[in-house]
Design a protein around this motif. Structure first.
Motif, PDB file in Angstrom:
ATOM      1  N   VAL A 296       0.860  -1.178   0.000  1.00  0.00           N
ATOM      2  CA  VAL A 296       0.000   0.000   0.000  1.00  0.00           C
ATOM      3  C   VAL A 296       0.896   1.226   0.000  1.00  0.00           C
ATOM      4  O   VAL A 296       2.079   1.159   0.345  1.00  0.00           O
ATOM      5  CB  VAL A 296      -0.959   0.028   1.219  1.00  0.00           C
ATOM      6  CG1 VAL A 296      -1.925  -1.142   1.178  1.00  0.00           C
ATOM      7  CG2 VAL A 296      -0.182   0.054   2.529  1.00  0.00           C
ATOM      8  N   ARG A 297       0.325   2.351  -0.375  1.00  0.00           N
ATOM      9  CA  ARG A 297       1.104   3.591  -0.458  1.00  0.00           C
ATOM     10  C   ARG A 297       0.615   4.574   0.573  1.00  0.00           C
ATOM     11  O   ARG A 297      -0.598   4.753   0.755  1.00  0.00           O
ATOM     12  CB  ARG A 297       0.963   4.195  -1.854  1.00  0.00           C
ATOM     13  CG  ARG A 297       1.685   5.516  -2.060  1.00  0.00           C
ATOM     14  CD  ARG A 297       1.565   5.945  -3.523  1.00  0.00           C
ATOM     15  NE  ARG A 297       2.216   7.205  -3.769  1.00  0.00           N
ATOM     16  CZ  ARG A 297       1.605   8.394  -3.781  1.00  0.00           C
ATOM     17  NH1 ARG A 297       0.292   8.451  -3.542  1.00  0.00           N
ATOM     18  NH2 ARG A 297       2.276   9.493  -4.033  1.00  0.00           N
ATOM     19  N   ASP A 298       1.542   5.206   1.262  1.00  0.00           N
ATOM     20  CA  ASP A 298       1.209   6.340   2.120  1.00  0.00           C
ATOM     21  C   ASP A 298       1.221   7.580   1.221  1.00  0.00           C
ATOM     22  O   ASP A 298       2.282   8.060   0.819  1.00  0.00           O
ATOM     23  CB  ASP A 298       2.227   6.482   3.260  1.00  0.00           C
ATOM     24  CG  ASP A 298       1.982   7.706   4.133  1.00  0.00           C
ATOM     25  OD1 ASP A 298       0.987   8.438   3.884  1.00  0.00           O
ATOM     26  OD2 ASP A 298       2.783   7.951   5.069  1.00  0.00           O
TER      27      ASP A 298
ATOM     28  N   GLY B 100       4.461   9.340   0.142  1.00  0.00           N
ATOM     29  CA  GLY B 100       4.836   8.608  -1.063  1.00  0.00           C
ATOM     30  C   GLY B 100       5.476   7.270  -0.777  1.00  0.00           C
ATOM     31  O   GLY B 100       5.807   6.525  -1.705  1.00  0.00           O
ATOM     32  N   ASP B 101       5.668   6.902   0.504  1.00  0.00           N
ATOM     33  CA  ASP B 101       6.315   5.642   0.864  1.00  0.00           C
ATOM     34  C   ASP B 101       5.428   4.447   0.523  1.00  0.00           C
ATOM     35  O   ASP B 101       4.201   4.505   0.655  1.00  0.00           O
ATOM     36  CB  ASP B 101       6.617   5.599   2.365  1.00  0.00           C
ATOM     37  CG  ASP B 101       7.638   6.645   2.787  1.00  0.00           C
ATOM     38  OD1 ASP B 101       8.358   7.151   1.907  1.00  0.00           O
ATOM     39  OD2 ASP B 101       7.702   6.948   4.001  1.00  0.00           O
TER      40      ASP B 101
ATOM     41  N   ASP C 251      -1.592  -5.887   9.843  1.00  0.00           N
ATOM     42  CA  ASP C 251      -1.129  -4.524  10.089  1.00  0.00           C
ATOM     43  C   ASP C 251      -0.472  -3.963   8.836  1.00  0.00           C
ATOM     44  O   ASP C 251       0.057  -4.718   8.000  1.00  0.00           O
ATOM     45  CB  ASP C 251      -0.122  -4.478  11.238  1.00  0.00           C
ATOM     46  CG  ASP C 251      -0.771  -4.554  12.607  1.00  0.00           C
ATOM     47  OD1 ASP C 251      -2.004  -4.400  12.678  1.00  0.00           O
ATOM     48  OD2 ASP C 251      -0.042  -4.780  13.589  1.00  0.00           O
ATOM     49  N   ILE C 252      -0.481  -2.635   8.737  1.00  0.00           N
ATOM     50  CA  ILE C 252       0.297  -1.944   7.715  1.00  0.00           C
ATOM     51  C   ILE C 252       1.629  -1.579   8.350  1.00  0.00           C
ATOM     52  O   ILE C 252       1.671  -0.864   9.368  1.00  0.00           O
ATOM     53  CB  ILE C 252      -0.424  -0.690   7.215  1.00  0.00           C
ATOM     54  CG1 ILE C 252      -1.802  -1.048   6.652  1.00  0.00           C
ATOM     55  CG2 ILE C 252       0.418   0.027   6.162  1.00  0.00           C
ATOM     56  CD1 ILE C 252      -2.665   0.166   6.338  1.00  0.00           C
ATOM     57  N   ILE C 253       2.717  -2.058   7.775  1.00  0.00           N
ATOM     58  CA  ILE C 253       4.042  -1.867   8.354  1.00  0.00           C
ATOM     59  C   ILE C 253       4.871  -1.016   7.403  1.00  0.00           C
ATOM     60  O   ILE C 253       5.016  -1.338   6.210  1.00  0.00           O
ATOM     61  CB  ILE C 253       4.730  -3.206   8.625  1.00  0.00           C
ATOM     62  CG1 ILE C 253       3.865  -4.054   9.571  1.00  0.00           C
ATOM     63  CG2 ILE C 253       6.114  -2.984   9.231  1.00  0.00           C
ATOM     64  CD1 ILE C 253       4.395  -5.458   9.772  1.00  0.00           C
ATOM     65  N   CYS C 254       5.404   0.085   7.930  1.00  0.00           N
ATOM     66  CA  CYS C 254       6.231   1.005   7.147  1.00  0.00           C
ATOM     67  C   CYS C 254       7.649   0.997   7.680  1.00  0.00           C
ATOM     68  O   CYS C 254       7.882   0.732   8.870  1.00  0.00           O
ATOM     69  CB  CYS C 254       5.663   2.413   7.191  1.00  0.00           C
ATOM     70  SG  CYS C 254       3.986   2.556   6.550  1.00  0.00           S
ATOM     71  N   ALA C 255       8.592   1.323   6.813  1.00  0.00           N
ATOM     72  CA  ALA C 255       9.999   1.285   7.214  1.00  0.00           C
ATOM     73  C   ALA C 255      10.364   2.430   8.153  1.00  0.00           C
ATOM     74  O   ALA C 255      11.185   2.267   9.065  1.00  0.00           O
ATOM     75  CB  ALA C 255      10.894   1.312   5.985  1.00  0.00           C
ATOM     76  N   GLY C 256       9.781   3.582   7.958  1.00  0.00           N
ATOM     77  CA  GLY C 256      10.141   4.734   8.764  1.00  0.00           C
ATOM     78  C   GLY C 256       8.992   5.223   9.628  1.00  0.00           C
ATOM     79  O   GLY C 256       7.815   4.978   9.340  1.00  0.00           O
TER      80      GLY C 256
END
Length: 556
Positions: free
Chosen positions: A522-524, A528-529, A537-542
């Protein structure tokens, strides 16, 4: 003002002869339910043509911020050409009234001119301080080329003050000068003066009246009397309406739709006019819009309904002030304005409700949109031209208030300069002039101004891309951080988003709520991440404090 005859196609001629109404849709078009409407006070927004700054010999001798400041239609055109509204995610522009205004100052919080546009003199032409009809046509054309709709502010309740000289009095057959409104009953709100010096148009009358003599002489001097009279004759012959003041107004206002393709009306002082007038105005406007689209089949990239939104002061969601479910309570009568041609009403309660925490605010509004306001539109705002109590006049919580406005259920009104934290206080200004300061374009030369604009742009583009934000079903997924989903599923479209926000502690992981499939990217949209759905869960790197999650666009 009208150049084109109504019978410009066999289709429209058939509708006309049959007398078939073009009614409001049973439910609001999701485009309008999720609209981001940029409301600009034309005189204060941008001066694109200094040659019209002293139109009609008006002087700049009003009290603080009560003279014409030079903003005009050309200024709006310039910003359209720059892509300013498009980059902000704006889907419609709403201008204050552009029709010709009285020329002399009136006493209102001091010496004041009609810079705001709400003291009309002639409904059939553009005030020279704002530009020309050619300017207006170009503004609409440029907006439509960017899939941006144009809403004009319309006035039926009153005329401008009869100061004398170039601003003579309207005939008594057209207006009343007493009594003042007491706002206690229906009659005490509709058949009365809303403000001293503003003649009340007799919109409650069905009696035929002749044109005001001063208007006849004005049109004769301008060389257009015969045309205007012929158009009026044709209108009354077609509709069968009596030549009462309200129907003159309806003809004059809908000409702007039929001639130029205006996409919607913002109705001023809606509760001060018998609602039957608005039903008639809406029906005629929809006929005019159908006519214009038939003559300009390729002007708009998308097909959407004509839109009518009303200002009903003291009314809003959650039974705000005089609201009872969808009804406005006059004291001795209740009126549901949605039954009289309106697609939406302005939510006067948002500035009060938005002082609550975001979860409570959004849950409250979601309940209303699943209950009494299901299928109806409401337009939220944090500041406006005549609400004396904006949400945050010092702009101390501007970042979070932008999120509240742009992500709340319903449509969003950006009042010019909200995106740049335009000051809502001004030294020496009194009354509503404090809310009408010139646009602070110099903020674009500062880091804070650029950061604020970019924040609003990201929120605005997200709204524009996702109708679920304004009209989707709201589902709270978490309080810490605050996470919610919006889902829209109709026969015509399907859309879903997840939003996460924390004012304090940043996060990397948020619940997906089943909105996005396990194992998908998915895109934030805020950063733009690209993030990943894993273990629900939605897991993001930062780390981040605000995330606007969407399915990855196909072009990425």
């Amino acid at each position: 003002m009208m150049r084109h005859g109504f019978c410009s196609s066999m289709l429209i001629a058939g509708l006309m002869l049959a007398g078939a109404p073009v009614s409001r849709a049973a439910e609001i078009d999701p485009f309008w339910g999720n609209a981001t409407i940029y409301f600009l006070m034309t005189d204060r927004f941008a001066n694109g043509d200094a040659s019209n700054d002293a139109a009609y010999g008006r002087l700049k001798d009003g009290d603080a911020l009560r003279s014409f400041e030079g903003g005009d239609i050309q200024g709006v055109i310039d910003k359209l050409e720059d892509g300013y509204f498009r980059d902000l995610g704006v889907t419609a522009i709403w201008t204050t009234p552009l029709i010709e205004q009285v020329r002399q100052p009136q006493q209102e919080y001091g010496r004041s001119y009609a810079f705001h546009g709400y003291w009309p003199k002639d409904w059939t032409t553009i005030d020279q301080a704002f530009g020309t009809e050619a300017n207006f046509a170009e503004m609409v054309r440029l907006a439509h080329a960017q899939n941006i709709r144009v809403i004009v502010d319309v006035i039926v309740n009153h005329a401008g003050p009869p100061v004398g000289g170039d601003d003579p009095a309207w005939p008594e057959s057209w207006v009343r000068s007493t009594p003042p409104c007491d706002f206690a009953t229906f009659t005490g709100t509709t058949s009365c003066l809303i403000a001293p010096g503003l003649p009340d148009i007799r919109t409650d009358s069905e009696a035929s009246v002749a044109l005001p003599p001063f208007l006849v002489e004005k049109w004769r001097a301008e060389g257009r009397l015969d045309r205007e009279v012929a158009e009026l004759d044709a209108f009354f012959a077609r509709t069968g309406h009596p030549r009462a003041p309200q129907y003159y107004m309806i003809k004059w206002l809908t000409d702007w739709v039929r001639e130029y393709g205006v996409d919607g009306f913002r109705v001023d002082t809606a509760k001060h006019v018998d609602p039957q007038v608005w039903a008639a105005l809406g029906a005629e406007a929809r006929l005019a819009y159908t006519d214009w689209k038939a003559r300009h089949p390729s002007a708009l990239a998308e097909e959407h309904d004509f839109y009518m939104v009303g200002e009903v002061f003291n009314f809003g969601l959650d039974d705000f002030e005089r609201g009872i479910d969808r009804d406005y309570n006059y004291g001795d009568r209740r009126v549901d304005f949605f039954d009289y041609g309106f697609d939406a009403l302005i939510n006067m309660g948002f500035v009060s409700h938005a002082r609550e925490p975001m979860p409570e605010l959004f849950a409250r509004y979601a309940s209303d949109f699943e209950g009494p306001f299901a299928g109806r539109g409401m337009l939220n705002y944090i500041s406006s031209h005549d609400d004396p109590a904006p949400l945050d006049p010092e702009r101390e919580k501007a970042f979070e208030n932008a999120i509240k406005l742009m992500l709340a259920p319903g449509a969003a009104q950006i009042y010019y300069g909200d995106e740049l934290n335009r000051p809502l206080v001004a030294l020496g200004a009194t009354g509503d002039a404090r809310l009408r300061t010139p646009m602070n374009w110099d903020a674009l030369n500062t880091a804070d101004g650029q950061a604020s604009l970019e924040h609003w742009r990201r929120l605005g583009r997200f709204r524009a891309d996702h109708p679920a934000v304004g009209v989707g079903r709201h589902l709270e997924l978490s309080r810490t951080p605050y996470v919610f989903a919006r889902r829209l599923d109709t026969a015509a479209q399907s859309d879903a988003v997840v939003v996460a926000y924390s004012a304090s502690t940043p996060f990397t992981r948020t619940p997906a709520g089943g909105i996005f499939a396990e194992g998908t990217d998915v895109r934030d949209a805020y950063t733009g991440d690209i993030c990943r759905v894993d273990s629900e869960d939605i897991i993001c790197a930062g780390e981040r404090k605000l995330a606007l999650f969407e399915r990855v666009p196909p072009d990425l």
